[in-house]
Structure formats: C-alpha cells, structure tokens
Design a protein around this motif. Structure first.
Motif, PDB file in Angstrom:
ATOM      1  N   LEU A 191       0.822  -1.202   0.000  1.00 50.32           N
ATOM      2  CA  LEU A 191       0.000   0.000   0.000  1.00 50.32           C
ATOM      3  C   LEU A 191       0.861   1.259   0.000  1.00 50.32           C
ATOM      4  N   PHE A 192       1.949   1.231   0.781  1.00 50.96           N
ATOM      5  CA  PHE A 192       2.856   2.383   0.805  1.00 50.96           C
ATOM      6  C   PHE A 192       3.440   2.643  -0.580  1.00 50.96           C
ATOM      7  N   THR A 193       3.866   1.566  -1.227  1.00 54.13           N
ATOM      8  CA  THR A 193       4.459   1.700  -2.562  1.00 54.13           C
ATOM      9  C   THR A 193       3.443   2.224  -3.572  1.00 54.13           C
ATOM     10  N   ALA A 194       2.185   1.842  -3.392  1.00 51.32           N
ATOM     11  CA  ALA A 194       1.163   2.223  -4.370  1.00 51.32           C
ATOM     12  C   ALA A 194       0.579   3.605  -4.119  1.00 51.32           C
ATOM     13  N   THR A 195       0.564   4.064  -2.858  1.00 50.25           N
ATOM     14  CA  THR A 195      -0.155   5.307  -2.553  1.00 50.25           C
ATOM     15  C   THR A 195       0.732   6.440  -2.047  1.00 50.25           C
ATOM     16  N   VAL A 196       1.771   6.129  -1.281  1.00 40.81           N
ATOM     17  CA  VAL A 196       2.601   7.179  -0.682  1.00 40.81           C
ATOM     18  C   VAL A 196       3.813   7.504  -1.559  1.00 40.81           C
ATOM     19  N   ALA A 197       4.548   6.467  -1.946  1.00 37.90           N
ATOM     20  CA  ALA A 197       5.770   6.695  -2.712  1.00 37.90           C
ATOM     21  C   ALA A 197       5.547   7.507  -3.988  1.00 37.90           C
ATOM     22  N   PRO A 198       4.501   7.218  -4.795  1.00 39.48           N
ATOM     23  CA  PRO A 198       4.313   8.005  -6.016  1.00 39.48           C
ATOM     24  C   PRO A 198       4.065   9.490  -5.735  1.00 39.48           C
ATOM     25  N   VAL A 199       3.421   9.794  -4.604  1.00 39.26           N
ATOM     26  CA  VAL A 199       3.170  11.192  -4.255  1.00 39.26           C
ATOM     27  C   VAL A 199       4.473  11.901  -3.905  1.00 39.26           C
ATOM     28  N   VAL A 200       5.352  11.201  -3.177  1.00 39.27           N
ATOM     29  CA  VAL A 200       6.593  11.818  -2.720  1.00 39.27           C
ATOM     30  C   VAL A 200       7.592  11.983  -3.860  1.00 39.27           C
ATOM     31  N   ASP A 201       7.783  10.930  -4.655  1.00 39.70           N
ATOM     32  CA  ASP A 201       8.874  10.994  -5.638  1.00 39.70           C
ATOM     33  C   ASP A 201       8.411  11.347  -7.048  1.00 39.70           C
ATOM     34  N   TYR A 202       7.217  11.938  -7.171  1.00 42.49           N
ATOM     35  CA  TYR A 202       6.755  12.365  -8.494  1.00 42.49           C
ATOM     36  C   TYR A 202       7.783  13.306  -9.125  1.00 42.49           C
ATOM     37  N   ALA A 203       8.236  12.960 -10.330  1.00 38.03           N
ATOM     38  CA  ALA A 203       9.204  13.767 -11.103  1.00 38.03           C
ATOM     39  C   ALA A 203      10.502  13.988 -10.329  1.00 38.03           C
ATOM     40  N   SER A 204      10.880  13.054  -9.443  1.00 35.09           N
ATOM     41  CA  SER A 204      12.082  13.244  -8.632  1.00 35.09           C
ATOM     42  C   SER A 204      13.355  13.295  -9.469  1.00 35.09           C
ATOM     43  N   ASN A 205      13.306  12.719 -10.676  1.00 34.28           N
ATOM     44  CA  ASN A 205      14.484  12.818 -11.537  1.00 34.28           C
ATOM     45  C   ASN A 205      14.757  14.260 -11.956  1.00 34.28           C
ATOM     46  N   ILE A 206      13.744  15.144 -11.784  1.00 31.39           N
ATOM     47  CA  ILE A 206      13.933  16.550 -12.102  1.00 31.39           C
ATOM     48  C   ILE A 206      14.561  17.303 -10.934  1.00 31.39           C
ATOM     49  N   TRP A 207      14.094  17.050  -9.703  1.00 35.70           N
ATOM     50  CA  TRP A 207      14.520  17.851  -8.562  1.00 35.70           C
ATOM     51  C   TRP A 207      15.472  17.152  -7.599  1.00 35.70           C
ATOM     52  N   MET A 208      15.790  15.888  -7.848  1.00 37.68           N
ATOM     53  CA  MET A 208      16.627  15.152  -6.892  1.00 37.68           C
ATOM     54  C   MET A 208      18.025  15.759  -6.747  1.00 37.68           C
ATOM     55  N   HIS A 209      18.519  16.437  -7.779  1.00 35.35           N
ATOM     56  CA  HIS A 209      19.861  17.033  -7.679  1.00 35.35           C
ATOM     57  C   HIS A 209      19.914  18.109  -6.600  1.00 35.35           C
ATOM     58  N   ALA A 210      18.736  18.687  -6.267  1.00 34.79           N
ATOM     59  CA  ALA A 210      18.679  19.725  -5.235  1.00 34.79           C
ATOM     60  C   ALA A 210      18.368  19.144  -3.860  1.00 34.79           C
ATOM     61  N   PHE A 211      18.368  17.841  -3.753  1.00 33.52           N
ATOM     62  CA  PHE A 211      17.989  17.164  -2.509  1.00 33.52           C
ATOM     63  C   PHE A 211      19.215  17.098  -1.599  1.00 33.52           C
ATOM     64  N   LYS A 212      19.516  18.203  -0.935  1.00 34.82           N
ATOM     65  CA  LYS A 212      20.695  18.300  -0.082  1.00 34.82           C
ATOM     66  C   LYS A 212      20.381  17.815   1.339  1.00 34.82           C
ATOM     67  N   ASN A 213      21.423  17.758   2.160  1.00 32.53           N
ATOM     68  CA  ASN A 213      21.286  17.191   3.498  1.00 32.53           C
ATOM     69  C   ASN A 213      20.202  17.872   4.324  1.00 32.53           C
ATOM     70  N   LYS A 214      20.148  19.202   4.281  1.00 31.86           N
ATOM     71  CA  LYS A 214      19.188  19.903   5.136  1.00 31.86           C
ATOM     72  C   LYS A 214      17.751  19.742   4.657  1.00 31.86           C
ATOM     73  N   ASN A 215      17.571  19.270   3.415  1.00 30.19           N
ATOM     74  CA  ASN A 215      16.220  19.030   2.902  1.00 30.19           C
ATOM     75  C   ASN A 215      15.753  17.586   3.093  1.00 30.19           C
ATOM     76  N   ILE A 216      16.650  16.742   3.551  1.00 23.34           N
ATOM     77  CA  ILE A 216      16.329  15.318   3.574  1.00 23.34           C
ATOM     78  C   ILE A 216      15.361  14.943   4.691  1.00 23.34           C
ATOM     79  N   GLY A 217      15.356  15.744   5.767  1.00 21.55           N
ATOM     80  CA  GLY A 217      14.519  15.430   6.923  1.00 21.55           C
ATOM     81  C   GLY A 217      13.047  15.264   6.598  1.00 21.55           C
ATOM     82  N   PRO A 218      12.374  16.280   6.002  1.00 23.48           N
ATOM     83  CA  PRO A 218      10.936  16.160   5.719  1.00 23.48           C
ATOM     84  C   PRO A 218      10.601  14.982   4.818  1.00 23.48           C
ATOM     85  N   ILE A 219      11.430  14.733   3.820  1.00 23.69           N
ATOM     86  CA  ILE A 219      11.158  13.612   2.916  1.00 23.69           C
ATOM     87  C   ILE A 219      11.254  12.297   3.650  1.00 23.69           C
ATOM     88  N   ASN A 220      12.308  12.133   4.451  1.00 24.65           N
ATOM     89  CA  ASN A 220      12.461  10.901   5.224  1.00 24.65           C
ATOM     90  C   ASN A 220      11.316  10.721   6.209  1.00 24.65           C
TER      91      ASN A 220
END
Length: 383
Positions: free
Chosen positions: A354-383
């Motif tokens: 259920l997590f893979t089907a409902t939560v993960a797609p919401v979080v990582d939508y288009a992550s290949n676009i913005w993941m380069h900006a995913f620095k240490n101080k931004n990692i907390g909310p995502i985790n």
C-alpha cells in the motif's frame, strides 16, 4: 439493513433544474457581475465550456502535406474490446438503460452493430442519436472554475454505441500516430507511454473519447519545433511550455517575445484562444541579481515574471533549488501516509504494498527533475 429517511429519498428522486444546479454557486461573469438564476448559470457555463470562435480567423496558407495513412476496416475484436471496457452499470441515459444491455445482447446483435459502424465510417455519417450526450459540470478540487473533461455521459443506449465507435477510432488514430510519427515527439499527454505556459481556452471540453487525440493534431503546428541548446517546446495536451536560453538577459527577453508573437500568430490562424491570465513567465538564473523583472505584454495584459511556476505538477523556482516543491512533496507524502494509519492489522507485506502504491508516487513524483537539489538539510521532511 439500512433505512433512508423520506426527506432524503425525496431529494434523491427529485427532478428538474434544482438537481442540475442546486450545488453550483452563482458564477462571476466576464463583465464582473454575478449570475442570478439557473438560466444565467447555464449560459455562463456553456460560454465557458464552448467559447465562441473569433470573428476573424487568418488563412493558414499552404501547409506541408504527407502521404495519407491507410485505415484498415475495423474488426469485431476492436469493438468488443471497447465494449468490455465500458462500465456496465454506470450512468444510464434518460432511457434508463445502462451499457450492460449491450453486453448481454451482444452475441445476437454484434454483427449488425459492426456493419452499422463500418457503414458510418465509409459514408462519413454519424447517426443523430449518437451525437447526443449529457454534459455535467464538475468543480475542480480547490478551485473556483469548472471542467467537463470527464463528465461526458451518453444520453441513451444508442448514444453509448456512438461512444464505443469513437473509442475504436481514437485507438486507431493513436496507433497510427506512434507507428508513423504523425505528431511532434515533444507533444505529451493523451498518448500511450507519455506523461509527465500557455493555456488554451475551451480545449477538448466536450469530453468525447476522440477529443484529446484530435486536439493534439489541432495544435501540432504550435509544438512542431526542435529542442536544442537555444531552447525548445513541450506540450501536454492543451498546456504549452516554451523556453529559450542565452548569455544575456536581453537575448532571452527577445527570445521570449518571439515565442509570444509566434503563439499569438498561431492563435489567429487556428481560431484557438489563449488565456492571458493563465500565462506564466519565469527567468532561471544562478544569481537573483541576474533575474529580469521587466513585465511582458500578452494580448494587452501585463504579465509579470514570477518567482516560481508549476509546470506539469513540478514547482520550479528562479534558481532551480526546488525547496518549495520538496516541501510540498513531503507534505503530500505525510498526508497520504497518515491515511494509511487508519487501516489496522495490516501485515508488513500488505502495508509495504500500500505504501508503494499510494505514498511513494506522491513523494517521488518527477524526482528525476529535482533530486539534484535534494541536499542534506532538505532530507529530513522527505524521510
């Protein structure tokens, strides 16, 4: 066993204009006034959904042509596939007969229906009964405007046949598009295995199965341009996004002006209408002092460059740091995860599924676009 109060039952059975418009608030008209009754509401919605054509549409002139693509005779398999995809009991028409009637009688009537479909295509004639549908205005979530893109309902059992035929033809056209390269490669949406600004007013608002793919042909000229180091264009059905790159602010500004003029020229030739108030312009630069804040003029309206814009669901800021998008993704992911907490007693395997089907797609939508900006101080909310 459940009980329904007499008042509620009466409400469900009640017919008339109050059913259609009872939950539709009074609407703001273009002249600034507000509708006062159901009739004015209906007129305003029709104007919004089906805007009138401009008084003058420029001649397109000579356009490049290519050899026609042959369409083979439709097959029983194609028709049956679309019939089976139709929801059996959903939204019966005014005759009260849902699509299950066709499915139950199909072994007896299928050859007659196939002959009827083929005759319609060969003669270029659509039965009057097939052209009737009910259009229900649906309010967009968290917005004040309405859409009818998914509210097309056959008005009778015969109209259901018309929708099935349209679905068959739409599938045929879509197959030809990908097989023969009939549309620009940068045109996304309404195409299989393609998904993810200007906004075209009233685009494919009829909700027909044919409308999206036909609209791609309609605005193909607008999108048909190469993507290179100087800029490019992408489109997602009726959303048009173009960009330019350059060494100076002035060169970029000239490029944007050219894009605006070319888009408005296409508007005059096509009869489409761009909505200037939905046009967004943004400058991307590594330093804030290099961002141009001078406004542009689109159709007589001043358009100020923005500090952030949403393009196909991704919030992009002038420095491409994606802080707001990452925060938004974390917030949406948390909301989706909290919904899962309502489900008690799940096995770990089911919970992960259920997590893979409902939560993960919401979080990582288009992550290949913005993941380069995913620095240490931004990692907390995502985790």
């Amino acid at each position: 066993m459940c009980a329904v109060s007499e008042a509620k039952a009466t409400k469900y059975l009640k017919s008339g204009e109050d059913v259609a418009f009872g939950n539709v608030p009074q609407l703001l008209k273009a002249d600034g006034t507000v509708t006062t009754d159901h009739e004015e509401q209906a007129e305003e919605l029709l104007t919004k959904f089906f805007p009138p054509l401009p008084d003058n549409i420029n001649d397109e002139g000579t356009r490049p042509q290519r050899a026609p693509v042959e369409m083979p005779t439709i097959t029983m398999e194609e028709v049956e596939r679309q019939l089976l995809a139709t929801k059996s009991w959903k939204a019966p028409g005014e005759d009260g007969l849902p699509a299950i009637v066709w499915k139950m009688t199909w072994p007896i009537v299928k050859h007659w229906v196939l002959d009827l479909f083929q005759a319609s295509l060969e003669e270029g004639t659509v039965l009057k009964q097939w052209r009737h549908a009910k259009i229900i205005p649906l309010r967009k979530p968290n917005k004040e405007d309405y859409t009818i893109a998914k509210a097309w309902r056959p008005i009778s059992l015969l109209a259901t046949l018309g929708k099935i035929l349209e679905s068959v033809v739409a599938e045929r056209i879509s197959h030809a598009v990908e097989t023969h390269g009939l549309l620009p490669t940068s045109h996304f949406g309404a195409r299989k295995q393609r998904s993810a600004d200007f906004d075209v007013k009233g685009a494919y608002n009829g909700g027909s199965p044919l409308s999206p793919i036909l609209f791609l042909f309609f605005n193909a000229d607008l999108v048909q341009r190469p993507i290179d180091g100087q800029g490019g264009v992408i489109a997602f059905v009726d959303d048009f996004t173009a960009w330019v790159t350059g060494l100076t602010v002035q060169s970029n500004r000239e490029g944007i002006t050219t894009i605006i003029n070319e888009a408005l020229d296409w508007e005059r030739r096509s009869g489409a209408t761009f909505e200037a108030d939905k046009t967004a312009i943004i400058h991307f630069a590594p330093k804030a002092r290099k961002v141009d804040q001078e406004p542009f003029t689109v159709k007589g309206q001043t358009v100020e460059p923005k500090s952030k814009v949403k393009i196909l669901g991704v919030l992009m800021d002038t420095r491409l740091k994606y802080k707001e998008h990452i925060a938004r993704a974390a917030s949406k992911g948390l909301e989706a995860a909290m919904e899962l907490r309502r489900l008690r007693g799940l096995s770990p395997a089911t919970a992960r599924q259920l997590f893979t089907a409902t939560v993960a797609p919401v979080v990582d939508y288009a992550s290949n676009i913005w993941m380069h900006a995913f620095k240490n101080k931004n990692i907390g909310p995502i985790n």
